[in-house]
Motif scaffolding. Structure first.
Motif: not given
Length: 230
Positions: A104-105, A108-109, A111-112, A177
Motif C-alpha cells: 500500500r505504501r 500510494t507513492r 500515485g503522488k 492500483v
C-alpha cells in the motif's frame, strides 16, 4: 560500500537504459579510461550485462549495446507473462497484513509522483517493482523470484521505449492500483490476470513501434520517398 565492479555495472546499465543507442560499441579500454578504473571490473560488468541481454558480443567486433527487436520483445514478455502469472497467483493468497501494508505504501507513492515529469521514471519503476516483488516474494519460491527479477531487468528498455513515445507513467497507474487491490483482497485469479494485463500493456504499445522501425531499416529508401519517419 559497493565494490568497484558493482559501481561500474550500475553506471553502464544506467547508460544503456537511458543514453546509449542500440548497436553502440562498448570498448573496454575507453570505458575504463572514462571511469578511471582498470579494464577488469569493466570486463566483469559487461559480461554481467551480456547475461542480462543488454549487451551482445561478436567475435572480431567486440561488445556493443544489444539491439531492440520485435523478436526479443516477444521472447522476453512471453517468459515474463508465464513467470509473473505464477508469482501473482501463488503470492497474493499468502500475503500477510504487514506485506499488504508495504504494498500500500508503494502504490500510494506511485500515485503522488508527478507523472508529467520524465525525471521521475526511474523512481516510478523502482516503486512499482518493489510493490510487485512483495507479492511475488510471498509465493515462497526463491528461484521463481530470481527468474522474474532477471527478465524484468531485460525488459526495462522496452518499457522505457513505450514512455519515450509520449506515453505517461500515469497510463500504467490505474492497473497498478487494481493489481494492489487484488493482492490486498488475496484474490489469486484477479492478481494473476492483472499481472498479465500490465505486461500486455507494454507489448501492445511497443510492438507497433518496433515493426515500423524494422520495416524502415529493411527498406529505408522506400520509406524516405513516402516521407515516413521513425
Amino acid at each position: 560500500m559497493a565494490s568497484v565492479t558493482e559501481v561500474v555495472y550500475t553506471h553502464l546499465r544506467g547508460q544503456i537504459l537511458r543514453d546509449l543507442s542500440p548497436g553502440m560499441p562498448l570498448r573496454l579500454n575507453d570505458l575504463a579510461a572514462e571511469l578511471g578504473v582498470s579494464t577488469t571490473p569493466v570486463r566483469v560488468a559487461v559480461e554481467r550485462l551480456r547475461a542480462e541481454g543488454l549487451v551482445i558480443h561478436r567475435r572480431g567486433k567486440g561488445s556493443s549495446v544489444a539491439p531492440l527487436s520485435l523478436a526479443d520483445l516477444d521472447d522476453i514478455y512471453a517468459v515474463r507473462t508465464g513467470l509473473e502469472a505464477v508469482g501473482a497467483r501463488l503470492g497474493a493468497p499468502q500475503l500477510s497484513d504487514d506485506e499488504v501494508e508495504v504494498m500500500r505504501r508503494y502504490v500510494t507513492r506511485l500515485g503522488k509522483l508527478n507523472h508529467d515529469d520524465p525525471k521521475v521514471l526511474s523512481t516510478y519503476l523502482t516503486e512499482e517493482w518493489a510493490m510487485h516483488e512483495a507479492c511475488y516474494g510471498a509465493a515462497g519460491h526463491p528461484r521463481l523470484l530470481q527468474e522474474i527479477r532477471s527478465y524484468r531487468r531485460q525488459a526495462e528498455r522496452y518499457f522505457r521505449l513505450a514512455l519515450a513515445q509520449g506515453l505517461k507513467a500515469r497510463d500504467d497507474l490505474d492497473q497498478q492500483v487494481a493489481f494492489f487491490d487484488a493482492c490486498a483482497a488475496r484474490d489469486a485469479g484477479a492478481a494473476e490476470a492483472l499481472a498479465c494485463s500490465l505486461l500486455k500493456w507494454t507489448v501492445d504499445r511497443v510492438a507497433p513501434l518496433l515493426k515500423l522501425r524494422e520495416v524502415a531499416e529493411s527498406n529505408p529508401l522506400g520509406f524516405a520517398t513516402r516521407g515516413i519517419g521513425i
